[in-house]
Enzyme design. Sequence first.
Site, PDB file in Angstrom:
ATOM      1  N   HIS A  19      -7.123 -30.038 -33.019  1.00  0.00           N
ATOM      2  CA  HIS A  19      -8.206 -28.964 -32.620  1.00  0.00           C
ATOM      3  C   HIS A  19      -9.122 -29.521 -31.536  1.00  0.00           C
ATOM      4  O   HIS A  19     -10.372 -29.482 -31.192  1.00  0.00           O
ATOM      5  CB  HIS A  19      -9.383 -28.494 -33.771  1.00  0.00           C
ATOM      6  CG  HIS A  19      -8.451 -27.725 -34.809  1.00  0.00           C
ATOM      7  ND1 HIS A  19      -7.403 -26.884 -34.539  1.00  0.00           N
ATOM      8  CD2 HIS A  19      -8.444 -28.147 -36.148  1.00  0.00           C
ATOM      9  CE1 HIS A  19      -7.065 -26.365 -35.711  1.00  0.00           C
ATOM     10  NE2 HIS A  19      -7.654 -27.248 -36.864  1.00  0.00           N
ATOM     11  N   LYS A  61       0.822  -1.155  -0.099  1.00  0.00           N
ATOM     12  CA  LYS A  61      -0.059  -0.027  -0.106  1.00  0.00           C
ATOM     13  C   LYS A  61       0.896   1.116  -0.160  1.00  0.00           C
ATOM     14  O   LYS A  61       0.447   2.376  -0.625  1.00  0.00           O
ATOM     15  CB  LYS A  61      -0.966  -0.155   1.033  1.00  0.00           C
ATOM     16  CG  LYS A  61      -1.776   1.287   1.419  1.00  0.00           C
ATOM     17  CD  LYS A  61      -2.719   1.014   2.602  1.00  0.00           C
ATOM     18  CE  LYS A  61      -3.639   2.317   2.677  1.00  0.00           C
ATOM     19  NZ  LYS A  61      -4.517   2.328   3.849  1.00  0.00           N
TER      20      LYS A  61
END
Length: 529
Positions: free
Chosen positions: A281, A140
């Site tokens: 695929h 922070k």
Amino acid sequence: MTDLAPVRRALLSVSDKTGLVDLGKALAKRDVELLSTGGSARTLRDAGLDVKDVAEVTGFPEMMDGRVKTLHPMVHGGLLALRDNDDHVAAMDEHGIGDIDLLVVNLYPFEETVARGADYDTCIENIDIGGPAMIRAAAKNHAFVNVVVDVEDYEALLAELDANDGQTTYAFRQKLALNAYARTGAYDAAVSGWMAKALGETAPRRRAVAGELAQTLRYGENPHQAAAFYTDGSARPGVATARQMQGKELSYNNINDTDAAFELVSEFAASDGPACAIIKHANPCGVARADTLKEAYMRAFDCDRTSAFGGIIALNQPLDAATAEEIAGIFTEVVIAPGADEAAMAIFAQKKNLRLLTTDGLADPAEAALMLKQVSGGYLVQDKDSGQVSADDLKVVTKRAPSDQEMADMLFAWKVAKHVKSNAIVYVNNGATVGVGAGQMSRVDSCLIAARKAEDMAAELGLSAPLTQGSVVASDAFFPFPDGLLTAAEAGATAVIQPGGSMRDDEVIAAADKAGLAMVLTGMRHFRH
């Protein structure tokens, strides 16, 4: 706030001591005062470094088996104070709080503790409290404070200090803060996920998901899509844990298809004999078992040679030279196997673009896991399809019972159908797929496509009839009408395995009897979307 912030005082408190001594020495050489705790302080002190215990700073000893040591204003004040705020500076002066410009913390090994199967109480004791609190405070206040949570960032920190005369830039501290919050977020996700599982909560009110970057990809499914690959910390054998022995970097589609291939081939235990799956695929275009790995590959290849070109090959046993020689005959994107011998790797070395991955084992097809799929505005979460059936689970519903060979082929076909996109139809003859129909809106179309592919391959191989003659057929879900089943019969199938459960099951069974088919019901479907 200025762009550059000096590093004069550092707090080092780590569970993983890798690189700690070298980092401590490098910081001390740069005249950085070192604070530390417990084992970290002992490690640094044993290396001859001058270290001040946090207990000296706070005036309180570590207590409650180390649960309480850094949760103190002398620590958090030093991390959170805004250096350009007069009130904050005055409060620090009044209470004797010193700046902490650098925090180096890695957390208790909670994920590793869970992974090794520790009991509930041991896992609870490995939940870090002070570490995440300090990390969040430092992150922070990244306007002034550096926070390092990963060993791999030690060198980058030292390089930054050297480049800026003992200071760091705001952009650098921002990046460290981002990494820090991601780490505490992933840590909390691991804890909450473990607790949900331990408590049997299948749908907790909130579900946190986290991953660690394994690879930034060139692009996603298409070149205009950005993409990356993240791992979830699982030790499950597969594409995420495999070692790449050679070849180009894996692409997004490579990873997706390789995962599909390896999960499919893992349905066939190595002890049951060699097996091969070829994927294109994300759908199988050939799967086979045989007496040798080479033969299994060749039989899988002969299911659909056209689609196999540029495909992904998965093997359930270590790659040998004879199989490698056959695979090298066509263009293949990826080969994944539990291992590979030196002769096989030497053959593949001539194919520099071919990726070879080794896994040191097969995945457990019955292992429980969660599957996530993103939809607009949320996620769908479900159990992995680990459903299995054996011959004892099957219900014969036709007048003719299947032969032993038909039963073996039906169980084989059922395992393959589980990995084919719905609507799925799989023809199998003597332990090898001979036609696969995937992803069609109509089950009849899947039957027809699979049969047509078999006809095409018969012509290419110079066979007098397609191998669907005398085959069995698997359907991932029930036949809603007799038409799909009759289409399979026309292709030459003699036995059928399907879930059952249609309101027209009686009609479908009657049609099977009329056609002389044997049919069994599994009572389980395998939709795959």
